[in-house]
Design an enzyme around this catalytic site. Structure first.
Site, PDB file in Angstrom:
ATOM      1  N   TYR A  82       0.854  -1.187   0.000  1.00  0.00           N
ATOM      2  CA  TYR A  82       0.000   0.000   0.000  1.00  0.00           C
ATOM      3  C   TYR A  82       0.886   1.232   0.000  1.00  0.00           C
ATOM      4  CZ  TYR A  82      -3.440   3.451   1.626  1.00  0.00           C
ATOM      5  OH  TYR A  82      -4.262   4.548   1.739  1.00  0.00           O
ATOM      6  N   ASP A  86       9.260   2.749  -0.054  1.00  0.00           N
ATOM      7  CA  ASP A  86       8.200   3.389   0.723  1.00  0.00           C
ATOM      8  C   ASP A  86       8.407   2.977   2.180  1.00  0.00           C
ATOM      9  OD1 ASP A  86       5.995   4.337   1.973  1.00  0.00           O
ATOM     10  OD2 ASP A  86       4.526   3.463   0.595  1.00  0.00           O
ATOM     11  N   LYS A 129       4.068   8.719   9.066  1.00  0.00           N
ATOM     12  CA  LYS A 129       3.791   8.108  10.366  1.00  0.00           C
ATOM     13  C   LYS A 129       4.736   8.576  11.487  1.00  0.00           C
ATOM     14  CE  LYS A 129       0.839   4.602   8.487  1.00  0.00           C
ATOM     15  NZ  LYS A 129       0.905   3.939   7.200  1.00  0.00           N
TER      16      LYS A 129
HETATM   17  C1  LIG Z   1       0.229   4.457   5.826  1.00  0.00           C
HETATM   18  C2  LIG Z   1       1.019   4.245   4.600  1.00  0.00           C
HETATM   19  C3  LIG Z   1       0.972   5.160   3.535  1.00  0.00           C
HETATM   20  C4  LIG Z   1      -0.009   6.305   3.488  1.00  0.00           C
HETATM   21  O1  LIG Z   1       0.228   7.228   4.494  1.00  0.00           O
HETATM   22  P1  LIG Z   1      -0.976   8.228   4.917  1.00  0.00           P
HETATM   23  O2  LIG Z   1      -0.328   9.138   5.909  1.00  0.00           O
HETATM   24  O3  LIG Z   1      -2.038   7.348   5.497  1.00  0.00           O
HETATM   25  O4  LIG Z   1      -1.417   8.924   3.701  1.00  0.00           O
HETATM   26  C5  LIG Z   1       1.830   4.969   2.468  1.00  0.00           C
HETATM   27  N1  LIG Z   1       2.685   3.949   2.452  1.00  0.00           N
HETATM   28  C6  LIG Z   1       2.761   3.041   3.446  1.00  0.00           C
HETATM   29  C7  LIG Z   1       3.760   1.946   3.382  1.00  0.00           C
HETATM   30  C8  LIG Z   1       1.911   3.153   4.549  1.00  0.00           C
HETATM   31  O5  LIG Z   1       1.952   2.237   5.504  1.00  0.00           O
END
Ligand SMILES: *Cc1c(COP(=O)(O)O)cnc(C)c1O
Length: 422
Positions: free
Chosen positions: A142, A237, A265
């Site tokens: 994701y 990511d 995060k």
């Molecule tokens: C949570 C997450 C996102 C998106 O971050 P948001 O702050 O919710 O937009 C993107 N990549 C990864 C790996 C994530 O866990």
């Protein structure tokens, strides 16, 4: 007293599904969400007056626990000086310096307001820099909710992308190529077919959005070699793994430098912050230095920067190994309990992350993750919540420990799991 149930009914009238992010509605575990009144350390207090030991931790950001006094102090002091200027402030430089100092592959960094913004901007930059359009992403990874990343495989046509949601034009995801996680051969095949068109491979260097799934031996190295050989960029990511797998993230832990990295995060210390960064020659393509446009009214927000900086300062001095050891002991104990119960589980874990998959055998990709028994997870989730333990309301998410969790918290979790009837 107000109750979660009443609040949820009220919320549903004015907010779609009653929530501002879908999974919070607890639909896949078949219960109503609990509304939180406050939190401290590793504990949530609900509006119903219940106290829960939390293993969601806001989906990862709260690695130091809720309302950490030093982070709180830094943020409130910053707020008193002004909450947004729309002009540069020194905290932005300090934050950039701290992030670059920690993350091995970053020469420069740009702050944004969420993980979604970070990955979306990193992809635009990769496309602008390479002059190519296609992106390779992995099934079950994701990367936020930008159009390009909302692709899922159509049955039997594993590499042909169809949009995973209405509202995304097929032409947009036609540029998104899919491969199974940990499957280097599939990525090689994509490069064989589209070598001149692939701008980037984006990957969660430890997958955290189908539950915790570790990179197989050689997988990340292979991606590094393939992208380099074909003039494509490698994007890690690290929105989950950044400052969690180690102070410098997954790339520091695994010793592999991507071209671009996205963060989110944890770096906001509980405030809305995302970031993307990487090699200088790539980052200098961003406006106003270069021609790739990206902007933000609240980007580099002084309150969020202060909270982020305080967080990084605390994490730099934190004992990650001790937390990893405690988490590993917890998963060992969990494993024994499920064995005694005769319930088949596969427990993946690393650092302060773990997932209990209700199934036999290894979980190495989306296919094997999806084979877990989501119904059994729902039963487990609902009973644990009644016993004062909060887990993610979905079978395919990570559980997070934090520096705020105590042995008592782990004991409470384990004794609750012993009581659960599965
Ligand atoms: C949570 C997450 C996102 C998106 O971050 P948001 O702050 O919710 O937009 C993107 N990549 C990864 C790996 C994530 O866990």
């Amino acid at each position: 007293m107000i109750h979660s149930k009443q609040l949820f009914e009220r919320a549903k009238k004015v907010i779609p599904g009653g929530v501002n992010s879908p999974v919070r509605a607890c639909l896949s575990v078949g219960v109503d969400p609990l509304f939180i009144a406050s939190a401290k350390g590793a504990h949530l207090r609900t509006v119903d007056g219940a106290e829960l030991v939390d293993f969601v931790m806001s989906w990862g950001p709260m690695l130091l626990g809720y309302v950490h006094p030093e982070i709180h102090e830094a943020a409130t002091q910053a707020a008193l000086r002004g909450t947004s200027f729309g002009a540069p402030c020194e905290a932005e430089i300090q934050m950039a310096e701290a992030v670059i100092d920690a993350v091995p592959s970053m020469d420069m960094v740009r702050m944004v307001n969420s993980g979604t913004e970070a990955t979306m901007s990193a992809l635009r930059l990769a496309r602008g820099f390479t002059g190519r359009s296609k992106v390779v992403k992995f099934e079950g990874n994701y990367h936020g909710h930008a159009d390009s990343f909302l692709a899922s495989a159509g049955s039997g046509v594993a590499t042909l992308s169809i949009p995973g949601t209405p509202g995304v034009p097929a032409e947009t995801v036609a540029h998104t190529l899919l491969a199974p996680y940990n499957d280097l051969e599939a990525v090689k095949a994509l490069f064989a077919q589209h070598a001149q068109d692939i701008a980037a491979v984006i990957v969660e260097p430890m997958a955290g959005n189908m539950g915790c799934v570790l990179p197989a031996e050689g997988f990340l190295e292979g991606l590094r070699q393939l992208t380099r050989a074909h003039g494509a960029l490698l994007i890690f990511d690290e929105v989950i793994t950044g400052f969690r797998l180690s102070y410098g993230g997954a790339q520091k832990r695994f010793g592999i430098n991507p071209d671009l990295t996205t963060l989110g995060k944890i770096i906001g210390g509980g405030y809305p912050v995302g970031a993307y960064g990487g090699r200088r020659e790539i980052m200098e393509r961003i406006a106003p230095c270069g021609d790739v446009y990206q902007a933000g009214t609240l980007s580099g927000n002084p309150v969020a920067m202060a909270a982020g900086l305080a967080t990084l300062k605390l994490l730099k001095a934190a004992d990650y190994q001790a937390l990893e050891d405690r988490t590993a002991r917890l998963t060992d104990d969990l494993s024994s309990i499920f064995q005694e119960k005769g319930v088949a589980t596969a427990i993946n874990h690393i650092a302060s992350i773990f997932t209990v998959f209700f199934k036999e055998g290894p979980v190495t990709d989306f296919e094997s993750a999806k084979a877990a028994d989501a119904g059994l997870y729902a039963t487990y989730y609902a009973q644990l919540r009644e016993l004062g333990v909060n887990l993610a309301p979905s079978a395919f998410e990570c559980a997070f420990t934090s520096f705020a969790h105590t042995e008592q918290d782990y004991d409470q979790f384990l004794s609750a799991v012993r009581k659960v009837k599965l």
